[in-house]
Design an enzyme around this catalytic site. Sequence first.
Site, PDB file in Angstrom:
ATOM      1  N   ASP A  50      19.843  15.099  -4.000  1.00 45.39           N
ATOM      2  CA  ASP A  50      20.571  13.905  -4.455  1.00 45.39           C
ATOM      3  C   ASP A  50      19.967  12.651  -3.826  1.00 45.39           C
ATOM      4  OD1 ASP A  50      23.544  12.985  -5.538  1.00 45.39           O
ATOM      5  OD2 ASP A  50      22.828  11.789  -3.851  1.00 45.39           O
ATOM      6  N   TYR A  55      18.357   4.193  -2.308  1.00 47.20           N
ATOM      7  CA  TYR A  55      17.978   4.847  -1.050  1.00 47.20           C
ATOM      8  C   TYR A  55      16.529   4.502  -0.671  1.00 47.20           C
ATOM      9  CZ  TYR A  55      22.114   7.885  -1.767  1.00 47.20           C
ATOM     10  OH  TYR A  55      23.372   8.373  -1.979  1.00 47.20           O
ATOM     11  N   LYS A  80      20.304   7.544  -9.064  1.00 51.10           N
ATOM     12  CA  LYS A  80      21.423   6.640  -9.404  1.00 51.10           C
ATOM     13  C   LYS A  80      20.951   5.231  -9.741  1.00 51.10           C
ATOM     14  CE  LYS A  80      24.007   9.198  -5.908  1.00 51.10           C
ATOM     15  NZ  LYS A  80      23.110   9.441  -4.794  1.00 51.10           N
TER      16      LYS A  80
END
Length: 322
Positions: A50, A55, A80
């Site tokens: 994930d 990030y 995401k």
Amino acid sequence: MAANIPQFTLNTGYKIPSVGLGCWMGSPGGGEIAEQMCKTALQAGYRHIDTAYGYGNEEYVGKAIRESGVSREEIFLTTKLPNHHHHKVKESFEESLRKLGVDYVDLYLMHWPQAYTEDNKPIPYGRSPTFVETWKDMEALLDTGKVRSIGVSNFSIKLLEVLLRETDVVPATNQVECHPCLPSVDLKLWCEQRGILITAYSPLGRPGEFDGKPVFLDDPSVVSIAKSHNASPAQVALSWGVKRGTAVIPKSQNPERIKQNITLLDLTDEEMAALNEIHLKPGMHRSLLRYHEYSGDGTIFGWTYEQLGWNMTKGGIVCSLD
Ligand code: A2P
């Protein structure tokens, strides 16, 4: 070899391993440490990773996957959409694919319901691009064949009710902070009834971040259950998360802890009941994340708790039983 852990079936029919590796490194980036962490996890049997645009390590995650020797098809990969790209979903998604170096992702999430301007200023609640508009653009991605399932993150029942009323595709998952101090019983039930899987982020409560000490990993019930299984408190928390029907995505860059976190315990009904009650102890029903402290005015990335539909007060303290 893939670890022997349960899988959940999403509302799209695709399967998701119940334990994944979270790739938030504490601050954006992580570079080669993130890459090594993913390689170690894949060797240890993880098949669910994930990450997120925000990030700042999609390149390294992608490189780890390519060099791991595990075939892409075997790995469930999530990334995401960042807040400051809500107005350009397709472009941002393509950029993530490029950075990851993959042809498709298994799951693409709206990271937060709040949109930002391109230069990172929160757009007030209700103004365009709304999360409904952004979700419609995400729905369109399904036709490209480059994403298998779409979902949301940090959504409350209040926001999901709007989303389900005004759009066509029911999210496959809702990824939220979830652990024994914040079991979000109502949200979990609401999502289950509509075929939305809860993925628990910070399932270990981010030990070390909250005043420098773990909160529930030190709890006497957790410690005694861990002892009776000859296992660690972290394994107890993760096994509880999976047994109650949530996917968990602990982050660890430590090889021993990486292995530990994917070795689930068979908890008894009594142990589950004790763990279900931890949040009822004084001072325990709360978020354990620092973003509650970032603004003094009780907003999270520009929206109030009320606008988010989060039943909390300043600091992430839950107002009433949930
Ligand atoms: P490390 O990467 O050094 O293992 P969360 O996933 O809840 O956000 O928590 C991540 C934090 O928990 C990281 O600081 C990570 O440190 C630590 N951590 C990961 N696995 C364990 C474990 N099995 N026991 C204790 N701490 C852990």
